[in-house]
Design a protein around this motif. Structure first.
Motif, mmCIF file in Angstrom:
data_model
loop_
_atom_site.group_PDB
_atom_site.id
_atom_site.type_symbol
_atom_site.label_atom_id
_atom_site.label_comp_id
_atom_site.label_asym_id
_atom_site.label_seq_id
_atom_site.Cartn_x
_atom_site.Cartn_y
_atom_site.Cartn_z
ATOM 1 N N HIS A 71 -6.006 4.467 -2.592
ATOM 2 C CA HIS A 71 -4.659 5.371 -2.434
ATOM 3 C C HIS A 71 -4.560 6.184 -3.925
ATOM 4 N N PHE A 75 -5.008 10.113 -4.089
ATOM 5 C CA PHE A 75 -3.815 10.890 -4.769
ATOM 6 C C PHE A 75 -4.751 11.732 -5.857
ATOM 7 N N LYS A 100 3.755 16.462 0.816
ATOM 8 C CA LYS A 100 2.873 15.493 0.724
ATOM 9 C C LYS A 100 3.531 14.260 0.197
ATOM 10 N N TYR A 101 4.377 14.466 -0.435
ATOM 11 C CA TYR A 101 5.057 13.200 -1.322
ATOM 12 C C TYR A 101 6.472 13.212 -1.177
ATOM 13 N N ASP A 102 6.804 13.686 -0.096
ATOM 14 C CA ASP A 102 8.406 13.678 0.182
ATOM 15 C C ASP A 102 9.354 13.852 -0.818
ATOM 16 N N LEU A 137 9.594 13.410 -6.752
ATOM 17 C CA LEU A 137 8.562 13.147 -5.734
ATOM 18 C C LEU A 137 8.238 11.758 -5.561
ATOM 19 N N LYS A 138 7.895 11.139 -4.427
ATOM 20 C CA LYS A 138 7.365 9.688 -4.576
ATOM 21 C C LYS A 138 6.098 9.817 -4.323
ATOM 22 N N MET A 139 5.626 9.463 -5.441
ATOM 23 C CA MET A 139 4.029 9.493 -5.517
ATOM 24 C C MET A 139 3.494 8.178 -5.474
ATOM 25 N N PRO A 140 2.089 7.990 -5.212
ATOM 26 C CA PRO A 140 1.757 6.392 -5.051
ATOM 27 C C PRO A 140 1.596 5.672 -6.342
ATOM 28 N N THR A 143 7.625 7.077 -8.565
ATOM 29 C CA THR A 143 8.530 8.088 -8.312
ATOM 30 C C THR A 143 8.801 8.892 -9.535
#
Length: 226
Positions: A71, A75, A100-102, A137-140, A143
């Motif tokens: 992941h 990213f 990409k990240y909602d 952004l909800k990144m890996p 957030t």
């Protein structure tokens, strides 16, 4: 008299009969215990092997670690695409990350509802900069809050406010440590610009598209006082 009958009479009348019965009983107990423990150990060994291979959810821990690394690698690839797009098409780069990240564009109050704190840019920016948009952004890795800032010449600078301290966002690009203002910063070479990450209170800030270390120091000093 049958053989079994004669044997039972001998056991009762013989001085050795009681001892023989006791010994036979002991042997049976030992055999039973051995079978019980052996079965239990075999069961536990099988279970232990399964636990070594799997976690409570039935997935391999090694697999989970590999998935996390996968992941992060993905990213870093997304961020590399973003960095290449940002100088020439900042709006397109913005939309790419939002998709990409909602991502969700928010104001300061909206950010509080999503991340639990007010974005640091809500207190203003240094002279010569204006806030174009704020999003979550909800990144890996976490957030985070992303603030798109515009310089007076129209160029774009982006600030990410996040809980993690990772600098692995940018893959294997060359990094160096420097003192910017009064903070230690990790600087990453982005070819035509740099990125900088530093601690800001209990969180971290990553600035992308910074021109040089002097601009990083200006941002650090301002945000530290705001």
């Amino acid at each position: 008299m049958t053989l079994s009958r004669r044997f039972s009479v001998w056991v009762r009348e013989s001085p050795y009969g009681a001892g023989l019965v006791s010994m036979a009983a002991s042997v049976l107990v030992l055999l039973g215990a051995g079978l019980w423990y052996g079965g239990g150990n075999n069961h536990n060994m099988a279970g232990g092997g399964a636990m070594a291979m799997h976690g409570s959810d039935g997935h391999s821990h090694d697999g989970e670690e590999a998935m996390s690394a996968e992941h992060m690698a993905e990213f870093a690839g997304v961020m590399d695409d973003y960095l290449q797009k940002l100088p020439s098409d900042p709006d397109g780069a913005e939309q790419m990350l939002l998709t990409k990240y909602d991502g969700e564009k928010v104001d300061a109050d909206g950010a509080v509802k999503l991340v639990g704190y007010r974005p640091i840019v809500s207190n203003g920016l240094p002279e010569g900069y204006s806030l174009a948009s704020t999003s979550v952004l909800k990144m890996p890795c976490c957030t985070c809050v992303k603030a798109v800032c515009k310089r007076s010449d129209g160029s774009t600078l982006v600030l990410f406010e996040h809980d993690d301290e990772e600098t692995a966002w940018f893959g294997d690009r060359r990094q160096s440590m420097a003192t910017c203002g009064d903070k230690d910063c990790c600087l990453v070479d982005l070819d035509s610009s740099i990125a900088a990450t530093w601690k800001q209170g209990t969180r971290s800030v990553t600035a992308v598209g910074v021109r040089d270390q002097e601009e990083v120091a200006k941002l650090v000093t301002w945000l530290d006082k705001s």
